[in-house]
Design a protein around this motif. Structure first.
Motif, PDB file in Angstrom:
ATOM      1  N   GLN A 284       0.822  -1.206   0.000  1.00  0.00           N
ATOM      2  CA  GLN A 284       0.000   0.000   0.000  1.00  0.00           C
ATOM      3  C   GLN A 284       0.858   1.259   0.000  1.00  0.00           C
ATOM      4  O   GLN A 284       0.492   2.278  -0.608  1.00  0.00           O
ATOM      5  N   ALA A 285       2.026   1.188   0.646  1.00  0.00           N
ATOM      6  CA  ALA A 285       2.930   2.341   0.655  1.00  0.00           C
ATOM      7  C   ALA A 285       3.421   2.662  -0.760  1.00  0.00           C
ATOM      8  O   ALA A 285       3.642   3.827  -1.101  1.00  0.00           O
ATOM      9  N   ASP A 288       0.493   4.139  -2.791  1.00  0.00           N
ATOM     10  CA  ASP A 288       0.205   5.527  -2.415  1.00  0.00           C
ATOM     11  C   ASP A 288       1.015   6.535  -3.223  1.00  0.00           C
ATOM     12  O   ASP A 288       0.609   7.696  -3.355  1.00  0.00           O
ATOM     13  N   THR A 291       0.413   7.779  -9.137  1.00  0.00           N
ATOM     14  CA  THR A 291      -0.561   8.818  -9.458  1.00  0.00           C
ATOM     15  C   THR A 291      -1.510   8.431 -10.588  1.00  0.00           C
ATOM     16  O   THR A 291      -2.473   9.151 -10.850  1.00  0.00           O
ATOM     17  N   GLU A 293      -4.624   6.674 -12.147  1.00  0.00           N
ATOM     18  CA  GLU A 293      -5.894   6.396 -11.494  1.00  0.00           C
ATOM     19  C   GLU A 293      -6.693   5.378 -12.292  1.00  0.00           C
ATOM     20  O   GLU A 293      -6.691   5.392 -13.533  1.00  0.00           O
ATOM     21  N   ASP A 306       5.693   7.240 -12.260  1.00  0.00           N
ATOM     22  CA  ASP A 306       5.326   6.375 -11.132  1.00  0.00           C
ATOM     23  C   ASP A 306       6.398   5.321 -10.880  1.00  0.00           C
ATOM     24  O   ASP A 306       6.707   4.992  -9.723  1.00  0.00           O
ATOM     25  N   LYS A 313      11.244   5.337  -3.630  1.00  0.00           N
ATOM     26  CA  LYS A 313      10.694   4.887  -2.345  1.00  0.00           C
ATOM     27  C   LYS A 313      11.486   3.695  -1.806  1.00  0.00           C
ATOM     28  O   LYS A 313      11.822   3.636  -0.610  1.00  0.00           O
TER      29      LYS A 313
END
Length: 751
Positions: A284-285, A288, A291, A293, A306, A313
């Protein structure tokens, strides 16, 4: 035996044949080398197939001569044998003592080095000359020039060296008169201009921002990919763009281009999935930071961004060698697509060592204290980027890079390579200032004295209307801590149209860096200010404006700065807020607020050259608790507010002095902002050109009382005496009493 290999043929005379017959019965007694300069005897022995003590064999001689020729140093080689004594004779290629490029980039030394790649002192080598000729023609082709001719002229000089001249006759540029797009229905083909390099000529195409229509031959193969990328940013995953058909009129050097385009349908995102080969973070991190959709049209640019965000990350957790493998699973029937990111994190990586290089003057510790990665730390890509930016913000270095040197799967070294910038100078000189007239100055300053990071300055300046004497010292990192400190004393006198003010004062303070971007400051200032030469014949003369006063004030401020360079930022912003309270002793009793903001954005990815967009804004407000002196109010005009007007000349007025000049009394609130576009002018000299437009407001009871604007261009140059800015400006909305300034300059300020 004698053999001449330089003619690329093998000729054996009766003498040579006799020598070989004689050699076959006698072993080689010695080997000598005559005329050999560029190869050492030790190297020559390794290349030589002929061995002492062995019979002389023509095949060995042949192979040896070929080995020598392969080194590229020799014009001719021949061999002689006399009773077992073998001598290799060499005629080396001549040296190039002078090399010129005429007809193309004549005065561009950097381009000359890149294109020719031949230095003075190089050997005269026809293959290298032909390679340089090809590079010149290729460069001309990339500039859109066809039918270019390059001639190589060589001349042997009296000293035996060679002079080589490349004479360039630039070809003609092809102008694209029309571009046809067949099959375009869902989008506007005019939007392709933002993506492609080869564009249709527009009326007055020579103007900035217009299409000149010049064909860029090297970019033709990439333009279809750019158009396809344009479609894929809008969800057209099946889009196909054929190579352009180009029809050229060589009589007029004009062309028409045609594209065949199949658009297809828009695909929407049906699902977004992440798969970690080894789970190192909650899925989930990662979702998040994505972007894209669901149920929205797919966008290839967002898809790539992304992937980079996911990589950052994971890399910030220490996984320096993480791989992110994005994939698309199209459903052609439903016109949908699943977005899949497969993540291979690898192993956590620690920093083994940090090596600082290029800092010939600046101490290692001054660089290290700006780094957010140290030996033993886990790798972090964000910390790496912030370290580069922090070094750039010091202003001590012209440029810096941090190389990641992989040691193994779990360790790496960081190599910081910095190129020092001039930070100190001694100036003896003069000039002409737009406000003070003729200026004489002596200044000794160094922002990085002895490489310690300490800023020291002594300034003695005198002009027709001003005199300034000051000394200051500041340390941005006391004892390499997050605390800073400064101290300054000054004495100045300024002659205005209606009065003269003399000021003497001192200030000191301390600051603290709370995070890598945020710092605070607390300071104290004391000054005595005396008025003289007051024009009492001014209309509306008010003696309260000319009262001598002392000021004792404290100030607090906070600053956010995440820019990547001190003088020429290309990304980030600077925002600051300060408050000053006067009245803790002294005559002045007021408080001031100053707010400033600046944002910088490099646009090289969009424009293919080093274009920088800058926006700067300032808001000031003052309120008197008891006494707000005239000199403590706000004024606009000149560099730092609204260019096109003399410094401090935009202000509320109260009557006129005896010579008819408006009596400016300053404002209690002001706002100014600037929009700037900066482009490289002479990159080799670090010179840039900037177009700007300024607008500001100032007033006593309302900011909208006075409004002024200005526009123009500025030259920004890292000169030998420091960063120099020459400003050429024109006013907008000026009125009859305004003081216009078409030219200004500054030295040492941030651009």
């Amino acid at each position: 035996m004698q053999r001449n290999f330089g003619l690329k043929t093998i000729t054996l005379s009766l003498v040579v044949a006799s020598a070989l017959l004689h050699a076959s019965t006698q072993n080689v007694q010695s080997i000598q080398y005559d005329g050999m300069v560029h190869i050492s005897e030790a190297v020559a022995k390794r290349l030589n197939e002929v061995k002492i003590g062995a019979p002389l064999d023509s095949a060995d001689v042949d192979k040896t001569i070929k080995n020598f020729f392969d080194q590229g140093y020799f014009e001719d080689i021949w061999v002689e044998e006399n009773e077992g004594k073998v001598t290799f004779h060499f005629k080396e290629k001549p040296i190039i003592s002078k090399i010129e490029l005429k007809g193309y980039k004549d005065n561009d030394e950097e381009a000359k080095k890149t294109l020719l790649q031949i230095e003075k002192g190089s050997l005269f080598d026809e293959k290298r000359l032909e390679a340089a000729k090809k590079r010149i023609i290729d460069a001309l082709s990339q500039d859109g020039k066809i039918d270019s001719v390059v001639e190589i002229q060589s001349e042997k000089l009296d000293n035996g060296s060679m002079q080589v001249t490349f004479v360039v006759n630039e070809g003609e540029e092809i102008i694209i008169k029309k571009v046809h797009y067949a099959g375009v229905q869902a989008v506007d083909s005019d939007d392709f201009d933002s993506m492609i390099a080869n564009k249709e000529h527009e009326f007055m195409g020579w103007m900035w921002g217009r299409n000149d229509g010049k064909m860029k031959l090297a970019e033709l193969q990439y333009d279809p990919l750019r158009i396809r990328d344009f479609y894929m940013q809008r969800g057209y995953l099946d889009a196909k763009i054929d190579e352009p058909f180009v029809q050229v009129d060589f009589d007029h050097y004009e062309a028409e281009m045609s594209y065949n385009i199949f658009e297809g349908d828009v695909y929407r995102v049906s699902d977004i999935l992440v798969f970690q080969d080894t789970k190192v973070i909650d899925d989930q991190a990662l979702l998040d930071v994505i972007t894209l959709e669901k149920n929205k049209p797919f966008n290839i640019k967002t898809f790539r961004d992304d992937a980079d965000r996911i990589k950052t990350k994971i890399a910030d957790l220490g996984y320096a060698y993480v791989q992110v493998q994005p994939d698309l699973k199209k459903d052609k029937d439903n016109k949908s697509v699943d977005v899949v990111y497969r993540i291979i994190p690898g192993k956590k990586v620690h920093i083994r060592n940090v090596v600082i290089s290029g800092n010939n003057r600046t101490l290692d510790r001054v660089v290290r204290r700006e780094l957010f990665l140290a030996p033993g730390d886990l790798y972090s890509v964000t910390n790496l980027k912030d370290s580069r930016n922090a070094i750039g913000r010091t202003g001590y270095f012209e440029s810096n890079t941090i190389e990641e040197k992989r040691i193994d799967d779990e360790t790496m070294d960081l190599i910081v390579q910095a190129k020092e910038a001039p930070t100190g100078n001694i100036q003896l000189g003069g000039g002409y200032g737009s406000f003070g007239g003729i200026l004489l100055s002596v200044a000794v300053s160094d922002r990085n004295i002895f490489g310690s990071g300490i800023n020291v300055g002594l300034n003695l300046e005198r002009s027709q209307r001003t005199s300034n004497y000051s000394f200051n010292i500041s340390n941005p990192r006391l004892n390499d801590s997050d605390f800073s400190g400064n101290f300054s004393i000054y004495k100045s006198a300024t002659e205005y149209d209606s009065y003269t003010v003399d000021s003497t004062g001192l200030s000191f303070g301390t600051g603290h860096r709370f995070s890598r971007y945020v710092s605070g400051y607390v300071g104290y200032n004391y000054s005595k200010n005396n008025y003289s030469d007051v024009d009492t014949n001014s209309t509306n003369y008010d003696p309260r404006y000319y009262e001598n006063y002392s000021k004792s004030s404290v100030s607090v401020s906070a600053t956010f700065d995440n820019t990547d360079d001190y003088y020429v930022p290309r990304e980030g912003m600077v925002a600051s807020q300060s408050f000053e309270l006067a009245g803790l002793g002294g005559d002045a009793d007021f408080w001031k607020s100053r707010t400033s903001f600046a944002a910088y954005q490099g646009l090289q990815k969009l424009t293919d050259f080093d274009l920088i967009l800058r926006y700067k804004a300032r808001f000031n407000y003052a309120s008197k608790n008891g006494y707000l002196p005239l000199g403590e109010k706000f004024y606009m005009g000149g560099i730092g507010s609204v260019r096109g007007y003399q410094a401090y000349s935009i202000s509320p007025t109260d009557g006129y002095n005896s010579s008819g000049t408006p009596y400016r009394i300053g404002g209690t609130q002001s706002f100014s902002n600037n929009l700037e576009f900066s482009v490289p002018l002479v990159p080799e000299a670090r010179m840039r050109a900037t177009a700007f437009i300024d607008y500001g407001m100032i007033g006593e009871s309302s900011m909208s009382e006075i409004k002024r604007g200005g526009y123009g261009i500025a030259l920004e140059w890292f000169s030998p005496v420091g960063p120099l800015q020459l400003v050429f400006a024109n006013p907008i909305g000026d009125e009859k009493d305004d003081d216009i300034a078409h030219f200004e300059f500054t030295i040492g300020q941030r651009f």
